[in-house]
Design a protein around this motif. Structure first.
Motif, PDB file in Angstrom:
ATOM      1  N   CYS A 158     -13.344 -75.452  55.529  1.00 57.51           N
ATOM      2  CA  CYS A 158     -12.372 -73.910  55.290  1.00 57.51           C
ATOM      3  C   CYS A 158     -12.507 -73.503  56.706  1.00 57.51           C
ATOM      4  CB  CYS A 158     -13.366 -73.442  54.597  1.00 57.51           C
ATOM      5  SG  CYS A 158     -13.541 -74.134  52.725  1.00 57.51           S
ATOM      6  N   ARG A 159     -11.504 -72.610  56.848  1.00 54.73           N
ATOM      7  CA  ARG A 159     -11.104 -71.956  58.012  1.00 54.73           C
ATOM      8  C   ARG A 159     -10.993 -70.508  57.788  1.00 54.73           C
ATOM      9  NH1 ARG A 159     -12.431 -75.780  61.361  1.00 54.73           N
ATOM     10  NH2 ARG A 159     -11.186 -77.591  61.840  1.00 54.73           N
ATOM     11  N   SER A 160     -11.732 -69.434  58.346  1.00 58.84           N
ATOM     12  CA  SER A 160     -11.605 -68.127  58.338  1.00 58.84           C
ATOM     13  C   SER A 160     -10.139 -67.687  59.006  1.00 58.84           C
ATOM     14  CB  SER A 160     -12.708 -67.487  58.708  1.00 58.84           C
ATOM     15  OG  SER A 160     -13.037 -67.776  59.877  1.00 58.84           O
ATOM     16  N   ALA A 165     -10.482 -63.130  51.741  1.00 60.29           N
ATOM     17  CA  ALA A 165     -10.245 -64.250  52.077  1.00 60.29           C
ATOM     18  C   ALA A 165      -9.933 -64.198  53.456  1.00 60.29           C
ATOM     19  CB  ALA A 165      -9.223 -64.944  51.499  1.00 60.29           C
ATOM     20  N   THR A 209     -22.016 -66.809  58.400  1.00 60.88           N
ATOM     21  CA  THR A 209     -21.751 -66.494  56.737  1.00 60.88           C
ATOM     22  C   THR A 209     -20.800 -65.824  56.404  1.00 60.88           C
ATOM     23  OG1 THR A 209     -24.376 -66.195  56.813  1.00 60.88           O
ATOM     24  CG2 THR A 209     -23.196 -65.239  54.975  1.00 60.88           C
ATOM     25  N   ARG A 216     -17.841 -68.426  56.814  1.00 64.07           N
ATOM     26  CA  ARG A 216     -17.822 -69.460  55.675  1.00 64.07           C
ATOM     27  C   ARG A 216     -17.299 -68.979  54.568  1.00 64.07           C
ATOM     28  NH1 ARG A 216     -21.979 -71.643  56.873  1.00 64.07           N
ATOM     29  NH2 ARG A 216     -23.469 -70.408  56.552  1.00 64.07           N
ATOM     30  N   ARG A 217     -17.639 -67.480  54.282  1.00 67.22           N
ATOM     31  CA  ARG A 217     -17.294 -67.098  53.042  1.00 67.22           C
ATOM     32  C   ARG A 217     -15.823 -66.707  52.855  1.00 67.22           C
ATOM     33  NH1 ARG A 217     -16.552 -61.579  52.058  1.00 67.22           N
ATOM     34  NH2 ARG A 217     -17.722 -61.044  54.088  1.00 67.22           N
ATOM     35  N   GLY A 259     -13.477 -68.511  54.790  1.00 68.21           N
ATOM     36  CA  GLY A 259     -13.084 -69.752  54.515  1.00 68.21           C
ATOM     37  C   GLY A 259     -12.926 -70.302  53.414  1.00 68.21           C
ATOM     38  N   GLU A 260     -14.057 -70.265  52.227  1.00 70.28           N
ATOM     39  CA  GLU A 260     -14.141 -70.815  51.185  1.00 70.28           C
ATOM     40  C   GLU A 260     -13.473 -69.967  50.276  1.00 70.28           C
ATOM     41  OE1 GLU A 260     -18.199 -70.579  50.528  1.00 70.28           O
ATOM     42  OE2 GLU A 260     -18.630 -72.520  51.557  1.00 70.28           O
ATOM     43  N   ALA A 261     -13.149 -68.621  50.540  1.00 72.39           N
ATOM     44  CA  ALA A 261     -12.305 -67.870  49.554  1.00 72.39           C
ATOM     45  C   ALA A 261     -10.955 -68.230  49.781  1.00 72.39           C
ATOM     46  CB  ALA A 261     -12.398 -66.150  49.837  1.00 72.39           C
ATOM     47  N   ARG A 320      -9.669 -71.098  50.989  1.00 74.31           N
ATOM     48  CA  ARG A 320      -9.278 -72.346  50.350  1.00 74.31           C
ATOM     49  C   ARG A 320      -9.288 -72.322  48.842  1.00 74.31           C
ATOM     50  NH1 ARG A 320      -9.192 -77.614  50.726  1.00 74.31           N
ATOM     51  NH2 ARG A 320     -10.037 -78.994  49.553  1.00 74.31           N
ATOM     52  N   ARG A 321     -10.106 -71.321  48.127  1.00 73.17           N
ATOM     53  CA  ARG A 321      -9.728 -71.329  46.707  1.00 73.17           C
ATOM     54  C   ARG A 321      -8.492 -70.643  46.500  1.00 73.17           C
ATOM     55  NH1 ARG A 321     -15.145 -69.715  46.891  1.00 73.17           N
ATOM     56  NH2 ARG A 321     -14.501 -67.478  47.022  1.00 73.17           N
TER      57      ARG A 321
END
Length: 91
Positions: free
Chosen positions: A2-4, A21, A45, A48-49, A51-53, A55-56
């Motif tokens: 995942c990328r921010s 995101a 952190t 990552r947060r 990037g994951e958001a 991607r979702r």
């Protein structure tokens, strides 16, 4: 992986990058852009947060199936017909 995202508040990014995101900044505020980039680079952190958001969000809204379902919904709306389908619909 995942990328921010750090982007400007102009054009498409506000639609594609909600606050959870990514970080949107004023395009004329280079200080804010630099600060946002540094904060993402220094805070694993946060990166990552975000990037994951992101991607979702992509998997929920921007897959081929989701985009096709949205196109079908818009065509039905333009034709004055109700649309009850979903991304999983094949008709």
């Amino acid at each position: 992986m995942c990328r921010s995202v750090v982007a400007t508040e102009v054009g498409g990014p506000p639609e594609f990058v909600p606050p959870q995101a990514g970080i949107l900044v004023d395009p004329l505020d280079t200080g804010a852009a630099a600060e946002a980039i540094v904060s993402v680079l220094q805070d694993a952190t946060l990166a990552r947060r975000l990037g994951e958001a992101g991607r979702r969000r992509v998997l929920e809204r921007f897959t081929w199936d989701a985009m096709a379902a949205e196109a079908r919904r818009l065509f039905a709306e333009a034709a004055g017909q109700p649309w009850t389908g979903s991304a999983a619909s094949s008709s």
